[in-house]
Design a protein around this motif. Sequence first.
Motif, PDB file in Angstrom:
ATOM      1  N   GLU A 135       0.833  -1.200   0.000  1.00  0.00           N
ATOM      2  CA  GLU A 135       0.000   0.000   0.000  1.00  0.00           C
ATOM      3  C   GLU A 135       0.869   1.251   0.000  1.00  0.00           C
ATOM      4  O   GLU A 135       1.954   1.277   0.571  1.00  0.00           O
ATOM      5  N   GLY A 136       0.373   2.282  -0.681  1.00  0.00           N
ATOM      6  CA  GLY A 136       1.087   3.547  -0.705  1.00  0.00           C
ATOM      7  C   GLY A 136       0.934   4.245  -2.033  1.00  0.00           C
ATOM      8  O   GLY A 136       0.148   3.837  -2.897  1.00  0.00           O
ATOM      9  N   ASN A 137       1.707   5.315  -2.208  1.00  0.00           N
ATOM     10  CA  ASN A 137       1.691   6.106  -3.435  1.00  0.00           C
ATOM     11  C   ASN A 137       2.962   5.860  -4.233  1.00  0.00           C
ATOM     12  O   ASN A 137       4.060   5.785  -3.665  1.00  0.00           O
ATOM     13  N   TYR A 138       2.794   5.767  -5.548  1.00  0.00           N
ATOM     14  CA  TYR A 138       3.904   5.511  -6.464  1.00  0.00           C
ATOM     15  C   TYR A 138       3.791   6.446  -7.662  1.00  0.00           C
ATOM     16  O   TYR A 138       2.694   6.861  -8.037  1.00  0.00           O
ATOM     17  N   VAL A 139       4.920   6.737  -8.291  1.00  0.00           N
ATOM     18  CA  VAL A 139       4.891   7.513  -9.527  1.00  0.00           C
ATOM     19  C   VAL A 139       4.197   6.676 -10.612  1.00  0.00           C
ATOM     20  O   VAL A 139       4.197   5.453 -10.549  1.00  0.00           O
ATOM     21  N   LEU A 140       3.586   7.337 -11.583  1.00  0.00           N
ATOM     22  CA  LEU A 140       2.869   6.618 -12.644  1.00  0.00           C
ATOM     23  C   LEU A 140       3.794   6.026 -13.698  1.00  0.00           C
ATOM     24  O   LEU A 140       3.471   5.020 -14.315  1.00  0.00           O
ATOM     25  N   ASN A 141       4.931   6.668 -13.940  1.00  0.00           N
ATOM     26  CA  ASN A 141       5.855   6.189 -14.966  1.00  0.00           C
ATOM     27  C   ASN A 141       6.934   5.313 -14.357  1.00  0.00           C
ATOM     28  O   ASN A 141       7.444   5.597 -13.269  1.00  0.00           O
ATOM     29  N   PRO A 142       7.333   4.251 -15.029  1.00  0.00           N
ATOM     30  CA  PRO A 142       8.386   3.381 -14.490  1.00  0.00           C
ATOM     31  C   PRO A 142       9.727   4.095 -14.456  1.00  0.00           C
ATOM     32  O   PRO A 142      10.027   4.924 -15.304  1.00  0.00           O
ATOM     33  N   ILE A 143      10.520   3.752 -13.437  1.00  0.00           N
ATOM     34  CA  ILE A 143      11.875   4.310 -13.348  1.00  0.00           C
ATOM     35  C   ILE A 143      12.901   3.326 -13.896  1.00  0.00           C
ATOM     36  O   ILE A 143      14.008   3.709 -14.237  1.00  0.00           O
ATOM     37  N   SER A 144      12.519   2.039 -13.979  1.00  0.00           N
ATOM     38  CA  SER A 144      13.419   1.056 -14.578  1.00  0.00           C
ATOM     39  C   SER A 144      12.625  -0.137 -15.095  1.00  0.00           C
ATOM     40  O   SER A 144      11.490  -0.365 -14.695  1.00  0.00           O
ATOM     41  N   LEU A 184      -0.019  10.644  -9.003  1.00  0.00           N
ATOM     42  CA  LEU A 184       0.488   9.440  -8.357  1.00  0.00           C
ATOM     43  C   LEU A 184      -0.514   8.295  -8.469  1.00  0.00           C
ATOM     44  O   LEU A 184      -1.716   8.504  -8.607  1.00  0.00           O
ATOM     45  N   LEU A 185       0.006   7.091  -8.364  1.00  0.00           N
ATOM     46  CA  LEU A 185      -0.804   5.878  -8.265  1.00  0.00           C
ATOM     47  C   LEU A 185      -0.919   5.542  -6.788  1.00  0.00           C
ATOM     48  O   LEU A 185       0.083   5.536  -6.069  1.00  0.00           O
ATOM     49  N   ASN A 186      -2.138   5.287  -6.307  1.00  0.00           N
ATOM     50  CA  ASN A 186      -2.362   4.918  -4.906  1.00  0.00           C
ATOM     51  C   ASN A 186      -2.919   3.504  -4.840  1.00  0.00           C
ATOM     52  O   ASN A 186      -3.894   3.189  -5.522  1.00  0.00           O
ATOM     53  N   LEU A 187      -2.295   2.657  -4.028  1.00  0.00           N
ATOM     54  CA  LEU A 187      -2.748   1.282  -3.820  1.00  0.00           C
ATOM     55  C   LEU A 187      -3.163   1.104  -2.370  1.00  0.00           C
ATOM     56  O   LEU A 187      -2.442   1.521  -1.458  1.00  0.00           O
ATOM     57  N   LYS A 188      -4.322   0.480  -2.141  1.00  0.00           N
ATOM     58  CA  LYS A 188      -4.779   0.186  -0.781  1.00  0.00           C
ATOM     59  C   LYS A 188      -5.657  -1.059  -0.826  1.00  0.00           C
ATOM     60  O   LYS A 188      -6.580  -1.139  -1.639  1.00  0.00           O
ATOM     61  N   ASN A 211       8.005 -11.960 -20.615  1.00  0.00           N
ATOM     62  CA  ASN A 211       7.667 -11.356 -19.340  1.00  0.00           C
ATOM     63  C   ASN A 211       8.196  -9.934 -19.319  1.00  0.00           C
ATOM     64  O   ASN A 211       9.356  -9.700 -19.660  1.00  0.00           O
ATOM     65  N   LEU A 212       7.354  -8.979 -18.952  1.00  0.00           N
ATOM     66  CA  LEU A 212       7.757  -7.593 -18.758  1.00  0.00           C
ATOM     67  C   LEU A 212       7.714  -7.293 -17.269  1.00  0.00           C
ATOM     68  O   LEU A 212       6.760  -7.686 -16.598  1.00  0.00           O
ATOM     69  N   THR A 213       8.703  -6.602 -16.762  1.00  0.00           N
ATOM     70  CA  THR A 213       8.682  -6.174 -15.366  1.00  0.00           C
ATOM     71  C   THR A 213       9.178  -4.743 -15.296  1.00  0.00           C
ATOM     72  O   THR A 213      10.243  -4.425 -15.827  1.00  0.00           O
ATOM     73  N   TYR A 214       8.368  -3.890 -14.661  1.00  0.00           N
ATOM     74  CA  TYR A 214       8.730  -2.496 -14.479  1.00  0.00           C
ATOM     75  C   TYR A 214       8.739  -2.158 -13.000  1.00  0.00           C
ATOM     76  O   TYR A 214       7.969  -2.722 -12.214  1.00  0.00           O
ATOM     77  N   GLU A 215       9.586  -1.185 -12.637  1.00  0.00           N
ATOM     78  CA  GLU A 215       9.688  -0.703 -11.252  1.00  0.00           C
ATOM     79  C   GLU A 215       9.171   0.725 -11.196  1.00  0.00           C
ATOM     80  O   GLU A 215       9.527   1.560 -12.021  1.00  0.00           O
ATOM     81  N   TYR A 216       8.325   1.002 -10.195  1.00  0.00           N
ATOM     82  CA  TYR A 216       7.733   2.322  -9.990  1.00  0.00           C
ATOM     83  C   TYR A 216       8.137   2.835  -8.622  1.00  0.00           C
ATOM     84  O   TYR A 216       7.966   2.153  -7.615  1.00  0.00           O
ATOM     85  N   GLN A 217       8.657   4.039  -8.583  1.00  0.00           N
ATOM     86  CA  GLN A 217       9.213   4.613  -7.348  1.00  0.00           C
ATOM     87  C   GLN A 217       8.119   4.968  -6.345  1.00  0.00           C
ATOM     88  O   GLN A 217       7.101   5.549  -6.686  1.00  0.00           O
ATOM     89  N   ARG A 218       8.363   4.619  -5.082  1.00  0.00           N
ATOM     90  CA  ARG A 218       7.451   4.992  -4.003  1.00  0.00           C
ATOM     91  C   ARG A 218       7.647   6.463  -3.664  1.00  0.00           C
ATOM     92  O   ARG A 218       8.760   6.958  -3.626  1.00  0.00           O
ATOM     93  N   GLU A 219       6.547   7.159  -3.429  1.00  0.00           N
ATOM     94  CA  GLU A 219       6.607   8.579  -3.059  1.00  0.00           C
ATOM     95  C   GLU A 219       6.324   8.768  -1.588  1.00  0.00           C
ATOM     96  O   GLU A 219       5.565   8.031  -1.011  1.00  0.00           O
TER      97      GLU A 219
END
Length: 196
Positions: A37-46, A95-99, A188-196
């Motif tokens: 859970e939390g907020n993440y940027v919408l665009n992948p960083i890696s 931001l993307l929010n997951l809960k 398989n695609l895997t992307y990382e999104y930074q936590r804010e």
Amino acid sequence: MITILLAGSFLGCAGFSKKKFAKDLENLSAENISRLEGNYVLNPISSYTKSGATKIAGHSRDSIKFNNAYDFIVNQNFMQKRQLNTIKSVNNTILLNLKFENNKQLSVKVLENSMPIVETVISGEFKDGMFYLDNKFLKWTGVPYLLGGSQNNKRRIGLAKNGNLLINEAVSNNGAFLFIFWAGSDYNLTYEYQRE
């Protein structure tokens, strides 16, 4: 004949692999899955390739309307991208929010300047240290295994050891003629999104 059909039905299914990001994945348990859970940027960083994580440079903020974590999580068919037309300005904080609403339902929101502009609740299940989303896509064309093909994709999310979000997608596109399977693509695609 029934055995061949049953065995063949699994060939059109995409399969997940942790090989590319296993060393960076936090192995969550059912008790601490809420750490996602939390907020993440919408665009992948890696993105994760055979050699490991590769930083994504020069990513345009305009692409949040077309290629973003929200679309990656909620959109069933990877071939049909949905735009986030509700975004007022790409200069705002988005931001993307997951809960988790419970252990099988995840609320996914896009926040613009802390205000929700789009929200979806998606079901899934926890297993193998990740949350498997129930938004699988499977489409058959023609007559399966006689003269036809299939498109399949599915996604799961996990937590990187650095606290960032990992989204993993498995994709399979295959075809067959009289039970002879020809060229297709599985990846398989895997992307990382930074936590804010």
